[in-house]
Design an enzyme around this catalytic site. Sequence first.
Site, PDB file in Angstrom:
ATOM      1  N   CYS A 116       0.536  -1.304  -0.375  1.00  0.00           N
ATOM      2  CA  CYS A 116      -0.038   0.196   0.572  1.00  0.00           C
ATOM      3  C   CYS A 116       0.396   0.834   0.057  1.00  0.00           C
ATOM      4  O   CYS A 116       2.155   1.493   0.615  1.00  0.00           O
ATOM      5  CB  CYS A 116      -1.185   0.127   0.725  1.00  0.00           C
ATOM      6  SG  CYS A 116      -2.153   1.359   1.407  1.00  0.00           S
ATOM      7  N   CYS A 147       0.422   5.115   7.219  1.00  0.00           N
ATOM      8  CA  CYS A 147      -0.361   4.833   8.026  1.00  0.00           C
ATOM      9  C   CYS A 147       0.855   4.300   8.907  1.00  0.00           C
ATOM     10  O   CYS A 147       0.858   3.527   9.278  1.00  0.00           O
ATOM     11  CB  CYS A 147      -1.133   4.102   8.259  1.00  0.00           C
ATOM     12  SG  CYS A 147      -2.736   3.949   6.988  1.00  0.00           S
ATOM     13  N   CYS A 189       0.402  -0.224  10.448  1.00  0.00           N
ATOM     14  CA  CYS A 189       0.410  -0.717   9.402  1.00  0.00           C
ATOM     15  C   CYS A 189       1.269  -1.554   9.090  1.00  0.00           C
ATOM     16  O   CYS A 189       1.672  -0.849   8.704  1.00  0.00           O
ATOM     17  CB  CYS A 189      -0.765  -0.308   8.761  1.00  0.00           C
ATOM     18  SG  CYS A 189      -1.609  -1.252   6.829  1.00  0.00           S
ATOM     19  N   CYS A 227     -16.282  -8.774   5.293  1.00  0.00           N
ATOM     20  CA  CYS A 227     -15.637  -8.155   5.406  1.00  0.00           C
ATOM     21  C   CYS A 227     -14.618  -8.128   4.833  1.00  0.00           C
ATOM     22  O   CYS A 227     -13.417  -8.981   4.776  1.00  0.00           O
ATOM     23  CB  CYS A 227     -15.600  -7.481   6.665  1.00  0.00           C
ATOM     24  SG  CYS A 227     -14.983  -6.159   6.530  1.00  0.00           S
ATOM     25  N   CYS A 279     -19.300  -6.561   4.049  1.00  0.00           N
ATOM     26  CA  CYS A 279     -19.143  -5.163   3.856  1.00  0.00           C
ATOM     27  C   CYS A 279     -17.431  -5.076   3.380  1.00  0.00           C
ATOM     28  O   CYS A 279     -16.938  -5.683   2.809  1.00  0.00           O
ATOM     29  CB  CYS A 279     -18.492  -5.712   5.676  1.00  0.00           C
ATOM     30  SG  CYS A 279     -17.855  -3.582   6.005  1.00  0.00           S
ATOM     31  N   CYS A 287     -19.366   1.810   9.084  1.00  0.00           N
ATOM     32  CA  CYS A 287     -18.670   1.637   9.836  1.00  0.00           C
ATOM     33  C   CYS A 287     -17.711   2.065  10.423  1.00  0.00           C
ATOM     34  O   CYS A 287     -16.756   2.098   9.224  1.00  0.00           O
ATOM     35  CB  CYS A 287     -18.968  -0.231   9.809  1.00  0.00           C
ATOM     36  SG  CYS A 287     -17.216  -0.827  10.312  1.00  0.00           S
ATOM     37  N   ARG A 332     -18.035  -2.596  18.051  1.00  0.00           N
ATOM     38  CA  ARG A 332     -17.167  -3.702  17.984  1.00  0.00           C
ATOM     39  C   ARG A 332     -15.841  -4.157  18.783  1.00  0.00           C
ATOM     40  O   ARG A 332     -14.849  -3.338  17.808  1.00  0.00           O
ATOM     41  CB  ARG A 332     -17.683  -3.791  16.334  1.00  0.00           C
ATOM     42  CG  ARG A 332     -16.312  -5.464  15.966  1.00  0.00           C
ATOM     43  CD  ARG A 332     -16.477  -5.656  14.770  1.00  0.00           C
ATOM     44  NE  ARG A 332     -18.013  -5.493  13.755  1.00  0.00           N
ATOM     45  CZ  ARG A 332     -18.049  -4.769  13.580  1.00  0.00           C
ATOM     46  NH1 ARG A 332     -17.032  -4.453  12.309  1.00  0.00           N
ATOM     47  NH2 ARG A 332     -19.049  -4.520  12.582  1.00  0.00           N
TER      48      ARG A 332
HETATM   49  N1  SAM Z   1      -6.737   0.115   3.246  1.00  0.00           N
HETATM   50  C1  SAM Z   1      -7.892   0.454   3.783  1.00  0.00           C
HETATM   51  C2  SAM Z   1      -8.053   1.506   4.611  1.00  0.00           C
HETATM   52  O1  SAM Z   1      -6.862   2.086   5.247  1.00  0.00           O
HETATM   53  O2  SAM Z   1      -9.436   2.388   4.807  1.00  0.00           O
HETATM   54  C3  SAM Z   1      -8.698  -0.442   4.579  1.00  0.00           C
HETATM   55  C4  SAM Z   1      -7.544  -1.639   4.871  1.00  0.00           C
HETATM   56  S1  SAM Z   1      -7.189  -0.227   6.872  1.00  0.00           S
HETATM   57  C5  SAM Z   1      -5.763  -2.018   7.279  1.00  0.00           C
HETATM   58  C6  SAM Z   1      -8.306  -0.871   7.944  1.00  0.00           C
HETATM   59  C7  SAM Z   1      -8.523  -0.553   8.734  1.00  0.00           C
HETATM   60  O3  SAM Z   1      -7.696  -1.295   9.944  1.00  0.00           O
HETATM   61  C8  SAM Z   1      -7.460   0.882   8.982  1.00  0.00           C
HETATM   62  O4  SAM Z   1      -8.063   1.932   9.143  1.00  0.00           O
HETATM   63  C9  SAM Z   1      -6.844   0.424  10.507  1.00  0.00           C
HETATM   64  O5  SAM Z   1      -7.981   1.228  12.052  1.00  0.00           O
HETATM   65  C10 SAM Z   1      -6.657  -1.107  11.251  1.00  0.00           C
HETATM   66  N2  SAM Z   1      -5.811  -1.480  11.607  1.00  0.00           N
HETATM   67  C11 SAM Z   1      -5.212  -1.954  10.318  1.00  0.00           C
HETATM   68  N3  SAM Z   1      -3.369  -2.652  11.197  1.00  0.00           N
HETATM   69  C12 SAM Z   1      -3.856  -2.441  12.680  1.00  0.00           C
HETATM   70  C13 SAM Z   1      -3.020  -2.607  13.478  1.00  0.00           C
HETATM   71  N4  SAM Z   1      -1.773  -2.898  13.163  1.00  0.00           N
HETATM   72  N5  SAM Z   1      -3.380  -2.394  14.518  1.00  0.00           N
HETATM   73  C14 SAM Z   1      -4.819  -2.195  15.017  1.00  0.00           C
HETATM   74  N6  SAM Z   1      -5.688  -2.141  13.965  1.00  0.00           N
HETATM   75  C15 SAM Z   1      -5.306  -1.726  12.582  1.00  0.00           C
HETATM   76  C1  DTB Z   2     -11.392  -2.385  11.941  1.00  0.00           C
HETATM   77  O1  DTB Z   2     -11.468  -1.210  13.009  1.00  0.00           O
HETATM   78  N1  DTB Z   2     -10.608  -3.673  12.247  1.00  0.00           N
HETATM   79  C2  DTB Z   2     -10.015  -4.656  10.886  1.00  0.00           C
HETATM   80  C3  DTB Z   2     -11.606  -4.036   9.819  1.00  0.00           C
HETATM   81  N2  DTB Z   2     -11.738  -2.659  10.577  1.00  0.00           N
HETATM   82  C4  DTB Z   2     -10.604  -3.656   8.612  1.00  0.00           C
HETATM   83  C5  DTB Z   2      -8.832  -4.391  10.469  1.00  0.00           C
HETATM   84  C6  DTB Z   2      -7.771  -4.985  11.815  1.00  0.00           C
HETATM   85  C7  DTB Z   2      -6.766  -4.553  11.155  1.00  0.00           C
HETATM   86  C8  DTB Z   2      -5.654  -5.368  12.334  1.00  0.00           C
HETATM   87  C9  DTB Z   2      -4.335  -5.679  11.691  1.00  0.00           C
HETATM   88  C10 DTB Z   2      -4.004  -6.963  10.664  1.00  0.00           C
HETATM   89  O2  DTB Z   2      -4.806  -7.247  10.922  1.00  0.00           O
HETATM   90  O3  DTB Z   2      -3.198  -6.205   9.618  1.00  0.00           O
HETATM   91 FE1  SF4 Z   3      -2.937   0.891   3.062  1.00  0.00          FE
HETATM   92 FE2  SF4 Z   3      -2.775  -0.238   5.933  1.00  0.00          FE
HETATM   93 FE3  SF4 Z   3      -3.437   2.477   5.821  1.00  0.00          FE
HETATM   94 FE4  SF4 Z   3      -4.844   0.692   4.873  1.00  0.00          FE
HETATM   95  S1  SF4 Z   3      -4.586   1.144   7.372  1.00  0.00           S
HETATM   96  S2  SF4 Z   3      -4.432   2.455   3.935  1.00  0.00           S
HETATM   97  S3  SF4 Z   3      -3.593  -1.134   4.259  1.00  0.00           S
HETATM   98  S4  SF4 Z   3      -1.693   1.376   4.935  1.00  0.00           S
END
Ligand code: SAM
Ligand code: DTB
Ligand code: SF4
Length: 324
Positions: A52, A56, A59, A96, A128, A188, A260
């Site tokens: 990506c 973030c 992430c 989802c 979702c 959501c 959730r």
């Molecule tokens: N790329 C899209 C976005 O950012 O909207 C969708 C996927 S993204 C991984 C969805 C959500 O996962 C993020 O907004 C964040 O709230 C959650 N998330 C990602 N990495 C995480 C982590 N290490 N711990 C907790 N939540 C995480």
């Molecule tokens: C949300 O609030 N939590 C989920 C879902 N929406 C997409 C994602 C959590 C991701 C945790 C880190 C991972 O597994 O990569």
């Molecule tokens: Fe990309 Fe992860 Fe950010 Fe979603 S949360 S936009 S997958 S870097």
Amino acid sequence: MIRHDWTLEEIKAIYNTPLLELVYRAASIHREYQDTAEVQVCTLLSIKTGGCPEDCAYCPQAARYNTDINVHGLLKKEDVMSYAQKAKEAGSTRFCMGAAWREVRDNRDFDRVLDMVKGVNELGMEVCCTLGMLNEEQAKKLADAGLFAYNHNLDTSRDHYEEIITTRTYDDRLQTLENVRKAGVSVCCGGIIGLGESHEDRIAMLWTLSSLPSHPDSVPINALTRVKGTPLEHLPKVEFWDMVRMIATTRILMPKAMVRLSAGRAEMSMSDQALCFMAGANSIFTGEKLLTTGNPSFEEDHMMFELLGLKPREAFKEQEAGCC
Ligand code: SAM
Ligand code: DTB
Ligand code: SF4
């Protein structure tokens, strides 16, 4: 009464209530507005993982960090369908699909996602997606394909946001939520705690969520999963009690939303989770993985439901539209 005009001071007072009193208040509201015997069971699948372009800081899927994940392009529809079927058989009612995209683009991959949405919808599950930013027309196309809900988190407060993400703005996030809402798709939207934010930041995030024109239909509360290679890997683990406090405050502010208990369950005992349900959580993600990180197995969750006398909420259960 459903309020959209909570003040920061009121939210702060709720958030700082002595913990057991806070849980009691939240549990009372939970009983008034929700069926406390039910927990919504959602299953996540990462349909496109890693690479990506966003930054973030939490992430593991951001291309710029060196993390140990299994990077792959968009999965085939048949693989998605077989995982969705397995999730359905395990009692899940919402499926989802997550993609490591900054935003949706009008290309063949989006057409393939629309086809997956159609397929999962035909299984009788609430579908979702979480695909990053999207415009109103794309939201409409997803709705027409049978999308039930769209996940797009605010993640943190407006002030703390730029410490965590610089490649898009808080207003971009809010605009996508508006586009989703206008397309008639269930919203959501929640956040993450443990990103180095202050208690005031958490309160401010809850203020933004509770001031939206309609409260999100579901509010995921995630504890940061600290992943090696991300800038936040060395932050301290979220205190369990902070999760309870966040969940209880969310329940009090948004009585009709599904709250959730999201990332972080893998590190919680059953009794920890029971307290979160008591404090107003009524939805979880099941399946061995969230997107890339671990989660309790279907079997462990099944045991927990038996033990606590919980049952999965049925799909498409009426939530009064536009009520909150
Ligand atoms: N790329 C899209 C976005 O950012 O909207 C969708 C996927 S993204 C991984 C969805 C959500 O996962 C993020 O907004 C964040 O709230 C959650 N998330 C990602 N990495 C995480 C982590 N290490 N711990 C907790 N939540 C995480
Ligand atoms: C949300 O609030 N939590 C989920 C879902 N929406 C997409 C994602 C959590 C991701 C945790 C880190 C991972 O597994 O990569
Ligand atoms: Fe990309 Fe992860 Fe950010 Fe979603 S949360 S936009 S997958 S870097």
